[in-house]
Design an enzyme around this catalytic site. Structure first.
Site, PDB file in Angstrom:
ATOM      1  N   GLY A 208     -29.574  40.163  -9.632  1.00 41.12           N
ATOM      2  CA  GLY A 208     -28.321  40.877  -9.921  1.00 41.12           C
ATOM      3  C   GLY A 208     -28.530  42.342 -10.234  1.00 41.12           C
ATOM      4  O   GLY A 208     -27.667  42.980 -10.859  1.00 41.12           O
TER       5      GLY A 208
ATOM      6  N   PHE B 212     -34.803  42.330 -11.736  1.00 41.35           N
ATOM      7  CA  PHE B 212     -34.047  41.186 -12.233  1.00 41.35           C
ATOM      8  C   PHE B 212     -32.996  40.804 -11.196  1.00 41.35           C
ATOM      9  O   PHE B 212     -32.447  41.674 -10.502  1.00 41.35           O
ATOM     10  CB  PHE B 212     -33.338  41.528 -13.549  1.00 41.35           C
ATOM     11  CG  PHE B 212     -34.270  41.658 -14.730  1.00 41.35           C
ATOM     12  CD1 PHE B 212     -35.423  40.878 -14.820  1.00 41.35           C
ATOM     13  CD2 PHE B 212     -33.983  42.544 -15.755  1.00 41.35           C
ATOM     14  CE1 PHE B 212     -36.275  40.992 -15.912  1.00 41.35           C
ATOM     15  CE2 PHE B 212     -34.831  42.660 -16.850  1.00 41.35           C
ATOM     16  CZ  PHE B 212     -35.985  41.883 -16.923  1.00 41.35           C
TER      17      PHE B 212
ATOM     18  N   ILE C  81     -41.160  64.839 -22.114  1.00 45.44           N
ATOM     19  CA  ILE C  81     -40.142  65.894 -22.138  1.00 45.44           C
ATOM     20  C   ILE C  81     -40.721  67.181 -22.737  1.00 45.44           C
ATOM     21  O   ILE C  81     -40.491  68.282 -22.229  1.00 45.44           O
ATOM     22  CB  ILE C  81     -38.896  65.402 -22.911  1.00 45.44           C
ATOM     23  CG1 ILE C  81     -38.272  64.207 -22.173  1.00 45.44           C
ATOM     24  CG2 ILE C  81     -37.873  66.534 -23.074  1.00 45.44           C
ATOM     25  CD1 ILE C  81     -37.167  63.486 -22.930  1.00 45.44           C
TER      26      ILE C  81
ATOM     27  N   TYR D  87     -35.923  51.604 -33.474  1.00 40.54           N
ATOM     28  CA  TYR D  87     -35.976  52.916 -32.824  1.00 40.54           C
ATOM     29  C   TYR D  87     -34.576  53.534 -32.754  1.00 40.54           C
ATOM     30  O   TYR D  87     -34.362  54.695 -33.130  1.00 40.54           O
ATOM     31  CB  TYR D  87     -36.574  52.765 -31.416  1.00 40.54           C
ATOM     32  CG  TYR D  87     -36.413  53.990 -30.557  1.00 40.54           C
ATOM     33  CD1 TYR D  87     -37.269  55.076 -30.690  1.00 40.54           C
ATOM     34  CD2 TYR D  87     -35.381  54.074 -29.611  1.00 40.54           C
ATOM     35  CE1 TYR D  87     -37.104  56.211 -29.909  1.00 40.54           C
ATOM     36  CE2 TYR D  87     -35.215  55.201 -28.830  1.00 40.54           C
ATOM     37  CZ  TYR D  87     -36.074  56.272 -28.981  1.00 40.54           C
ATOM     38  OH  TYR D  87     -35.906  57.396 -28.206  1.00 40.54           O
TER      39      TYR D  87
ATOM     40  N   ASN E  83     -31.475  57.602 -19.654  1.00 42.89           N
ATOM     41  CA  ASN E  83     -32.760  57.189 -19.050  1.00 42.89           C
ATOM     42  C   ASN E  83     -33.373  58.336 -18.267  1.00 42.89           C
ATOM     43  O   ASN E  83     -32.985  58.580 -17.121  1.00 42.89           O
ATOM     44  CB  ASN E  83     -32.534  55.980 -18.139  1.00 42.89           C
ATOM     45  CG  ASN E  83     -32.248  54.726 -18.927  1.00 42.89           C
ATOM     46  OD1 ASN E  83     -31.253  54.654 -19.652  1.00 42.89           O
ATOM     47  ND2 ASN E  83     -33.114  53.741 -18.829  1.00 42.89           N
TER      48      ASN E  83
ATOM     49  N   LYS F  86     -46.841  57.476 -20.305  1.00 43.10           N
ATOM     50  CA  LYS F  86     -46.083  56.600 -21.201  1.00 43.10           C
ATOM     51  C   LYS F  86     -46.288  55.126 -20.839  1.00 43.10           C
ATOM     52  O   LYS F  86     -45.717  54.237 -21.465  1.00 43.10           O
ATOM     53  CB  LYS F  86     -44.585  56.940 -21.142  1.00 43.10           C
ATOM     54  CG  LYS F  86     -44.258  58.290 -21.733  1.00 43.10           C
ATOM     55  CD  LYS F  86     -42.779  58.614 -21.613  1.00 43.10           C
ATOM     56  CE  LYS F  86     -41.950  57.711 -22.490  1.00 43.10           C
ATOM     57  NZ  LYS F  86     -40.519  58.059 -22.466  1.00 43.10           N
TER      58      LYS F  86
HETATM   59  N1  NAD Z   1     -37.739  59.669 -22.011  1.00 41.28           N
HETATM   60  C1  NAD Z   1     -36.566  59.121 -22.297  1.00 41.28           C
HETATM   61  O1  NAD Z   1     -35.973  58.448 -21.438  1.00 41.28           O
HETATM   62  C2  NAD Z   1     -35.941  59.315 -23.653  1.00 41.28           C
HETATM   63  C3  NAD Z   1     -34.665  58.758 -23.870  1.00 41.28           C
HETATM   64  C4  NAD Z   1     -34.086  58.927 -25.112  1.00 41.28           C
HETATM   65  C5  NAD Z   1     -34.721  59.649 -26.100  1.00 41.28           C
HETATM   66  N2  NAD Z   1     -35.958  60.156 -25.886  1.00 41.28           N
HETATM   67  C6  NAD Z   1     -36.613  60.905 -26.974  1.00 41.28           C
HETATM   68  O2  NAD Z   1     -37.044  62.142 -26.480  1.00 41.28           O
HETATM   69  C7  NAD Z   1     -38.246  62.544 -27.121  1.00 41.28           C
HETATM   70  C8  NAD Z   1     -39.328  62.783 -26.107  1.00 41.28           C
HETATM   71  O3  NAD Z   1     -39.504  61.594 -25.366  1.00 41.28           O
HETATM   72  P1  NAD Z   1     -40.614  61.435 -24.279  1.00 41.28           P
HETATM   73  O4  NAD Z   1     -40.067  60.552 -23.221  1.00 41.28           O
HETATM   74  O5  NAD Z   1     -41.144  62.759 -23.929  1.00 41.28           O
HETATM   75  O6  NAD Z   1     -41.681  60.573 -25.095  1.00 41.28           O
HETATM   76  P2  NAD Z   1     -43.248  60.771 -25.272  1.00 41.28           P
HETATM   77  O7  NAD Z   1     -43.714  59.581 -26.016  1.00 41.28           O
HETATM   78  O8  NAD Z   1     -43.867  61.094 -23.969  1.00 41.28           O
HETATM   79  O9  NAD Z   1     -43.337  62.070 -26.198  1.00 41.28           O
HETATM   80  C9  NAD Z   1     -43.382  62.004 -27.589  1.00 41.28           C
HETATM   81  C10 NAD Z   1     -44.561  62.817 -28.044  1.00 41.28           C
HETATM   82  O10 NAD Z   1     -44.596  62.787 -29.469  1.00 41.28           O
HETATM   83  C11 NAD Z   1     -45.937  62.670 -29.860  1.00 41.28           C
HETATM   84  N3  NAD Z   1     -45.969  62.058 -31.184  1.00 41.28           N
HETATM   85  C12 NAD Z   1     -45.683  60.781 -31.508  1.00 41.28           C
HETATM   86  N4  NAD Z   1     -45.844  60.584 -32.821  1.00 41.28           N
HETATM   87  C13 NAD Z   1     -46.248  61.785 -33.329  1.00 41.28           C
HETATM   88  C14 NAD Z   1     -46.598  62.217 -34.619  1.00 41.28           C
HETATM   89  N5  NAD Z   1     -46.571  61.380 -35.657  1.00 41.28           N
HETATM   90  N6  NAD Z   1     -46.978  63.496 -34.805  1.00 41.28           N
HETATM   91  C15 NAD Z   1     -47.040  64.353 -33.753  1.00 41.28           C
HETATM   92  N7  NAD Z   1     -46.715  63.996 -32.499  1.00 41.28           N
HETATM   93  C16 NAD Z   1     -46.330  62.725 -32.293  1.00 41.28           C
HETATM   94  C17 NAD Z   1     -46.597  61.786 -28.811  1.00 41.28           C
HETATM   95  O11 NAD Z   1     -48.005  61.958 -28.781  1.00 41.28           O
HETATM   96  C18 NAD Z   1     -45.911  62.267 -27.562  1.00 41.28           C
HETATM   97  O12 NAD Z   1     -46.645  63.289 -26.950  1.00 41.28           O
HETATM   98  C19 NAD Z   1     -38.600  61.432 -28.101  1.00 41.28           C
HETATM   99  O13 NAD Z   1     -38.114  61.792 -29.368  1.00 41.28           O
HETATM  100  C20 NAD Z   1     -37.847  60.239 -27.548  1.00 41.28           C
HETATM  101  O14 NAD Z   1     -37.546  59.314 -28.553  1.00 41.28           O
HETATM  102  C21 NAD Z   1     -36.585  60.011 -24.674  1.00 41.28           C
END
Ligand code: NAD
Length: 334
Positions: A224, A222, A22, A160, A190, A199
């Site tokens: 269903g 899965f 994101i 988480y 999602n 990822k």
């Molecule tokens: N993708 C989804 O479906 C989804 C759904 C719900 C929530 N989220 C949340 O949205 C945010 C972005 O998600 P995403 O899908 O882009 O995940 P992602 O894992 O691709 O991005 C997270 C980024 O944070 C960086 N990171 C992790 N630990 C770190 C640290 N200690 N210091 C600096 N950087 C760090 C990682 O290197 C990564 O680039 C996250 O907080 C995630 O929990 C995502």
């Protein structure tokens, strides 16, 4: 696409986790739509560290940033010295995406340090800079709560989800104590779309099934799966939510989904249609007896307070994603 009348040109925008899915999409969004904005990506990128579940400790990847012309700081949000590098900037907007985003990590210490402790530090940085802060919460805060999942009715089931729940509580309190600040949490459901490939196993079912089909295999589902629903939201609508969250009617935590859940079977069927295949399905029994079979974001408050309006249908989102799914087919995932 410009989603509201905020002019981000000549503004300094910090994106934590900007090398991830994101975050990197946000970085390119500003680069393309506001070429005079100053965008700083702060991310620890991936190291060789692997969690016991076999997944990488952090998923940031330089390949998500190829073509990005802003500033990149390799830093860890858990490291105060790394965060001090941000003292060199006057930040106007902070999008806090960095997190352990893997819902199947059970090392509570590292999750809470990364997702929760650092949030206090980033809120303080936002306050010192008088910056707007928009942070990533998650639908995982709801656990197995029945649909529609509504803000305020959280019941997280894993570390988480609990870490994101704690972030929301911290944000509410900080917001009350600092009413002059703009603080908005977004509970993403999602999310799927370009930028998620690195990822690995935690990327969306859209790209994973897409690659199975491109391997000539029937999509593995899965049993269903026509009755297992998720609120899939396209990355473009997630960008929309982040931008609109910069100018909320009121601070708060908001759901970011479509409100229109779709089944895993729908995903497989749309992919096969778009990829021109007819491979059938490879059904396997679901090993989880506590599996969440229905998520659906209640987006009523997001509509009212953020003017959020999801616009990308699953059919359109997958169709537009196909060239990228094909491009990454067989690419080195590490
Ligand atoms: N993708 C989804 O479906 C989804 C759904 C719900 C929530 N989220 C949340 O949205 C945010 C972005 O998600 P995403 O899908 O882009 O995940 P992602 O894992 O691709 O991005 C997270 C980024 O944070 C960086 N990171 C992790 N630990 C770190 C640290 N200690 N210091 C600096 N950087 C760090 C990682 O290197 C990564 O680039 C996250 O907080 C995630 O929990 C995502």
């Amino acid at each position: 696409m410009i989603y509201n009348n905020i002019d981000f040109n000549n503004k300094t925008i910090l994106i934590t986790g900007g090398a991830g899915f994101i975050g990197s999409n946000l970085a390119f969004y500003f680069q393309e739509n506001f070429p005079n904005s100053k965008v700083i990506v702060f991310d620890c990128f991936r190291s060789d560290e692997i969690f016991p579940n076999g997944n990488q400790k952090s998923f940031g990847h330089f390949k998500n940033l190829i073509g990005f012309k802003g500033e990149v700081i390799c830093g860890n949000i858990n490291n105060i010295d790394d965060l001090k590098r941000l003292n060199n900037y006057k930040i106007d907007f902070m999008f806090h995406q960095a997190a352990i985003s893997d819902t199947r990590v059970y090392d509570q210490e590292i999750i809470f340090k990364t997702n929760v402790n650092s949030f206090y530090d980033l809120l303080a940085i936002a306050k010192n800079n008088q910056a707007v802060i928009v942070y990533a919460s998650s639908a995982a805060t709801y656990g197995r709560q029945p649909s529609p999942q509504t803000v305020g009715n959280e019941s997280p089931e894993n570390p988480y989800g609990y870490s994101k729940y704690l972030m929301d509580q911290i944000a509410y309190k900080y917001s009350n104590e600092n009413p002059e600040m703009t603080i908005v949490g977004l509970k993403f459901f999602n999310v799927y779309g370009p930028g998620e490939y690195y990822k690995g196993k935690t990327s969306s079912v859209v790209i994973q099934l897409g690659h199975q089909i491109l391997n000539g295999k029937a999509p593995r589902l899965f049993e269903g799966s026509d009755k297992i629903f998720r609120d899939f939201i396209n990355i473009k609508d997630v960008l929309q939510a982040n931008i609109k969250a910069c100018n909320p009617k009121q601070n708060g935590v908001y759901n970011v989904g479509t409100g229109n859940p779709r089944s895993f079977q729908d995903i497989a069927d749309i992919l096969q249609k778009e990829l021109g295949t007819d491979l059938g399905n490879d059904y396997i029994s679901n090993p989880y007896d506590d599996y969440q079979v229905h998520t659906q974001a209640d987006i009523s408050s997001s509509i009212i307070n953020l003017s959020f309006k999801p616009i990308v249908s699953l059919e359109q989102g997958i169709k537009e994603y196909i060239p990228e799914i094909k491009r990454l087919h067989g690419a080195n995932p590490s």
